[in-house]
Design a protein around this motif. Sequence first.
Motif, mmCIF file in Angstrom:
data_model
loop_
_atom_site.group_PDB
_atom_site.id
_atom_site.type_symbol
_atom_site.label_atom_id
_atom_site.label_comp_id
_atom_site.label_asym_id
_atom_site.label_seq_id
_atom_site.Cartn_x
_atom_site.Cartn_y
_atom_site.Cartn_z
ATOM 1 N N ILE A 1 8.727 -9.226 -1.931
ATOM 2 C CA ILE A 1 7.393 -9.816 -1.591
ATOM 3 C C ILE A 1 6.702 -9.057 -0.542
ATOM 4 N N THR A 2 7.636 -8.539 0.549
ATOM 5 C CA THR A 2 6.896 -7.674 1.465
ATOM 6 C C THR A 2 6.013 -6.464 0.771
ATOM 7 N N VAL A 3 6.975 -5.935 0.053
ATOM 8 C CA VAL A 3 5.943 -4.900 -0.644
ATOM 9 C C VAL A 3 4.756 -5.307 -1.352
ATOM 10 N N GLY B 1 1.367 -3.913 -0.134
ATOM 11 C CA GLY B 1 0.356 -3.116 -1.098
ATOM 12 C C GLY B 1 -0.922 -3.638 -1.228
ATOM 13 N N LEU B 2 -0.993 -5.109 -1.312
ATOM 14 C CA LEU B 2 -2.381 -5.623 -1.100
ATOM 15 C C LEU B 2 -3.101 -5.236 0.044
ATOM 16 N N LEU B 3 -2.477 -5.123 1.124
ATOM 17 C CA LEU B 3 -3.108 -4.611 2.353
ATOM 18 C C LEU B 3 -3.776 -3.178 2.490
ATOM 19 N N ALA B 4 -2.678 -2.471 1.618
ATOM 20 C CA ALA B 4 -2.960 -1.182 1.439
ATOM 21 C C ALA B 4 -4.362 -0.847 0.611
ATOM 22 N N SER B 5 -4.185 -1.657 -0.385
ATOM 23 C CA SER B 5 -5.644 -1.444 -1.340
ATOM 24 C C SER B 5 -6.721 -1.741 -0.547
#
Length: 211
Positions: free
Chosen positions: A22-24, A28-32
């Motif tokens: 879940i952390t990933v 990942g969504l924030l990184a996008s």
Amino acid sequence: MNDLRPAPSQALTTRSERADAITVLIVGLLASVVIIGLVSLRALQTFRSDGIGWILPIDQQPIEATVGSGVGSLHGYATEALVIAPNVNVVSIIAIALSHAVFAAAALTIVGGTLWIAWSFLRGRFFARGTVRALAVISWALALAPALIFMLDTFGRNGVLAALSIENDGSVDSDRYWSWLPLFSAGVALGLVTIAFRRGARLQKDTEGLV
């Protein structure tokens, strides 16, 4: 007869593993979002109304500059400068635009593949075909995109230098010649991990067929 099939997929993962997945997903969504923002800022810095903006290394020289919109000043030495090159040829401009597009596509592909793997792990699907495909896509993106971006940037940089009437003797920006190599190596290493996962997926499928 009691049903001996395994429990739902999440039962195959521990609470810690689900929390990590879940952390990933969240990161990942924030990184996008960050990637889209960086690409937009880079494009605005590069494609200007008065020409193409490009950072070039310069001979070290002392400078006086202000910071924070004039609230402070500093003295230092400049080794790079953002230059504006008017009348850059069309081929170089296209190469620069493609470099931006490849960077954005590769970065989002890597993040997307990572999100898919995290989602698969969250469902307890460690050695699944989808996971193997995602790893393969990430490894190819890491291996090929940096080299392609470097080649496109080289075309773009040559056009910028030509527009500025600067002879390219090979020394300009030479420190970036091998900048793509670490990511290429990471892509190759991840490719080996992909092979291991592919074999694990086959072994799991064969094992399930025997049960």
